[in-house]
Design an enzyme around this catalytic site. Structure first.
Site, PDB file in Angstrom:
ATOM      1  N   SER A  36       0.833  -1.211   0.000  1.00  0.00           N
ATOM      2  CA  SER A  36       0.000   0.000   0.000  1.00  0.00           C
ATOM      3  C   SER A  36       0.862   1.254   0.000  1.00  0.00           C
ATOM      4  O   SER A  36       1.990   1.258   0.500  1.00  0.00           O
ATOM      5  CB  SER A  36      -0.911   0.014   1.223  1.00  0.00           C
TER       6      SER A  36
HETATM    7  N1  SAH Z   1      -1.084  -4.856   4.078  1.00  0.00           N
HETATM    8  C1  SAH Z   1      -0.352  -5.098   2.864  1.00  0.00           C
HETATM    9  C2  SAH Z   1      -1.162  -4.707   1.641  1.00  0.00           C
HETATM   10  C3  SAH Z   1      -1.160  -5.812   0.659  1.00  0.00           C
HETATM   11  S1  SAH Z   1      -2.339  -5.708  -0.644  1.00  0.00           S
HETATM   12  C4  SAH Z   1       1.012  -4.419   2.895  1.00  0.00           C
HETATM   13  O1  SAH Z   1       1.315  -3.691   3.827  1.00  0.00           O
HETATM   14  O2  SAH Z   1       1.812  -4.647   1.977  1.00  0.00           O
HETATM   15  C5  SAH Z   1      -3.625  -6.757  -0.049  1.00  0.00           C
HETATM   16  C6  SAH Z   1      -3.256  -8.175   0.309  1.00  0.00           C
HETATM   17  O3  SAH Z   1      -4.467  -8.829   0.708  1.00  0.00           O
HETATM   18  C7  SAH Z   1      -2.701  -9.025  -0.836  1.00  0.00           C
HETATM   19  O4  SAH Z   1      -1.480  -9.575  -0.451  1.00  0.00           O
HETATM   20  C8  SAH Z   1      -3.768 -10.106  -1.048  1.00  0.00           C
HETATM   21  O5  SAH Z   1      -3.224 -11.357  -1.429  1.00  0.00           O
HETATM   22  C9  SAH Z   1      -4.404 -10.174   0.323  1.00  0.00           C
HETATM   23  N2  SAH Z   1      -5.759 -10.721   0.363  1.00  0.00           N
HETATM   24  C10 SAH Z   1      -6.784 -10.514  -0.502  1.00  0.00           C
HETATM   25  N3  SAH Z   1      -7.887 -11.183  -0.107  1.00  0.00           N
HETATM   26  C11 SAH Z   1      -7.547 -11.830   1.055  1.00  0.00           C
HETATM   27  C12 SAH Z   1      -8.247 -12.707   1.948  1.00  0.00           C
HETATM   28  N4  SAH Z   1      -9.515 -13.086   1.742  1.00  0.00           N
HETATM   29  N5  SAH Z   1      -7.578 -13.179   3.019  1.00  0.00           N
HETATM   30  C13 SAH Z   1      -6.282 -12.846   3.258  1.00  0.00           C
HETATM   31  N6  SAH Z   1      -5.572 -12.024   2.447  1.00  0.00           N
HETATM   32  C14 SAH Z   1      -6.191 -11.536   1.356  1.00  0.00           C
END
Ligand code: SAH
Length: 221
Positions: free
Chosen positions: A70
């Protein structure tokens, strides 16, 4: 495995300070405890070394499995809305790069983070700040299920675009606890919402700005 630079030089520290000043003065992030955490977590550790010099621009970047780290503003914004205390236990959906989890851990929270992409989950084995942040607990699975064994949580943070407020997650939130969740709109964007749980099981909703996240998907991969 992606190539990383785990050296935190004066150049990195200087760029990080500039990012923090920008978040405070231009993006109006007011919570100094959030800004301090962003100043203390070396974001370039979470990115391929190809991004080393631009890691402190206010941008999202690609990570593995087609996901993103993000934007710093988004991390600051969501963290500020959560009103983190160092006694909080926090459930995070979407570990991704582990950057957001590290910001929460830096603030002293106990962080339970779930990732549905096996490859991203496995990357935590080589996470260089593991010893610094023993208060991050990693789980592989579907975030829609939450972590009933560790519930209830003081705070819940969704870092992917959710189609609705997942009921199972609301059930795992303490009374008086807060969930910060970007809810999918009819257009391509999401509206940031903060939900506060009442003692009769109902909840209050507050509506904030629009953001853009990768989707919250069902099941594991
Ligand atoms: N918090 C992260 C943002 C990553 S983007 C950071 O600091 O980098 C969002 C993430 O959510 C992705 O890695 C994606 O694989 C995950 N994601 C999407 N749906 C999900 C679910 N149902 N359960 C767990 N993770 C999920």
């Amino acid at each position: 495995m992606a190539k990383r630079n785990y050296e935190d030089s004066y150049l990195h520290k200087g760029l990080r300070k500039q990012l923090v000043d920008y978040l405070r003065e231009t993006r109006m992030i007011k919570d100094e405890s959030v800004l301090r955490a962003i100043n203390n977590v070396p974001r370039h550790f979470f990115l391929d070394s190809a991004f080393d010099r631009i890691a402190y621009e206010d941008r999202a970047f690609p990570i593995e499995s087609g996901q993103t780290i993000s934007q710093p503003y988004t991390v600051a914004y969501q963290t500020q809305l959560l009103q983190i205390k160092n006694t909080d236990s926090v459930l995070e959906i979407g570990t991704g790069s582990i950057y957001q989890a590290s910001v929460l851990a830096e603030m002293g929270a106990d962080v339970f983070t779930i990732e549905r992409q096996k490859k991203l989950f496995d990357a935590q084995k080589e996470f260089p700040l593991k010893e610094k942040y023993p208060n991050i607990h990693f789980f592989y699975g579907d975030g829609y299920q939450g972590l009933p064994d560790y519930a209830p949580f003081d705070k819940i943070l969704i870092t992917a675009a959710a189609p609705y407020i997942p009921e199972k997650l609301m059930a795992q939130l303490k009374v008086g606890g807060k969930m910060v969740i970007p809810i999918q709109d009819f257009d391509d964007a999401q509206t940031m919402m903060r939900i506060t749980k009442n003692d009769d099981g109902t909840w209050e909703e507050e509506v904030f700005d629009k953001f853009s996240f990768v989707p919250m998907l069902k099941g594991e991969q």
